[in-house]
Design a protein around this motif. Structure first.
Motif: not given
Ligand SMILES: [Zn+2]
Length: 268
Positions: A243, A246, A263, A266
């Motif tokens: 991702c 994050c 993801c 997150h």
């Molecule tokens: Zn993420």
């Protein structure tokens, strides 16, 4: 697969090349692209009329003609496209319908092809966009001026199921498809399978804002011919991607029958 932003670009292209143009002839190269109308009736009804205005609702394009209660309706399916060209030899290989226009003093006004390699698209005539929208039970268009957060929140009330399924349902909101729903939820940090009745007001607002901002952004980028940013989930749709936001793992699963990327860190 064309979704709302791509169809908006087709609508603008149609407006640039076909509005004010008088149709001298229509060639249906492949009848399978037609909805309920027969090829001869389709050509006969359009011949001699002029395209006056264009309107988009969700993934549907409508072009008003100078004949009363006669609108061209196009849906682009999986691989639909438009191509305007001046010389006949430039006709695209997968042209299913060609509109021939009359230019000044009897010259050619060029040609507009509705192309569709895979034939999931549809061309048809309808009496009005509003009647079509009501008949199909299509939901509101998310870029319509009247589509406010209050209206969006009302659509979610008393619904069940995964948020992705709801956003994909054309009867609830018209225009989003697999790709831009995934991107919207990635921005809004919402898991695609989150039940709708477990979204807070803040979550709802995050989805609403992400969706509208994303759609406008994609349209603007398409219009300029710009690439989509490398940080977008769009570019991370593969197993084991990281991702960009994050560093979490991008995962794949099936929601609403469609391959979904999200993801695992997150999006909750
Ligand atoms: Zn993420």
């Amino acid at each position: 697969m064309p979704e709302l932003p791509e169809v908006e670009i087709f609508a603008r292209y149609f407006a640039r090349h076909a509005l004010g143009q008088k149709i001298v002839r229509v060639d249906v190269r492949d009848e399978r692209i037609l909805g309920e109308i027969r090829a001869d009736a389709f050509g006969r009804k359009l011949k001699g009329s002029t395209f006056l205005s264009v309107r988009r609702h969700g993934k549907h394009l409508f072009a008003e003609t100078s004949k009363k209660d006669t609108w061209l309706h196009l849906h682009f399916g999986m691989s639909g496209d438009l191509a305007y060209y001046r010389e006949r030899e430039e006709e695209p290989r997968f042209a299913r319908i060609v509109f021939h226009f009359l230019g000044e003093k009897g010259t050619s006004g060029g040609h507009l092809a509705f192309e569709d390699m895979r034939l999931f698209g549809v061309a048809d005539l309808v009496s009005s966009p509003d009647a079509f929208i009501a008949d199909r039970g299509l939901g509101p268009d998310p870029l319509d001026a009247s589509f406010t957060f209050t209206r969006f929140a009302a659509l979610l009330e008393r619904r069940r199921g995964a948020v992705k399924s709801l956003l994909m349902s054309q009867e609830i909101i018209a225009g989003l498809g697999n790709l831009w729903v995934d991107e919207t939820l990635h921005i809004a940090a919402i898991h695609p399978r989150r039940p709708i009745d477990r979204l807070t007001k803040n979550d709802q607002r995050a989805i609403f804002n992400a969706m509208r901002r994303l759609l406008k952004d994609v349209i603007a980028r398409h219009e300029r011919g710009a690439d989509l940013p490398p940080t977008w989930l769009y570019h991370l749709r593969e197993a084991d991607a990281r991702c960009s936001r994050c560093g979490g793992n991008i995962r794949r699963m099936v929601v609403f029958g469609r391959t979904t990327y999200f993801c695992s860190k997150h999006q909750r």
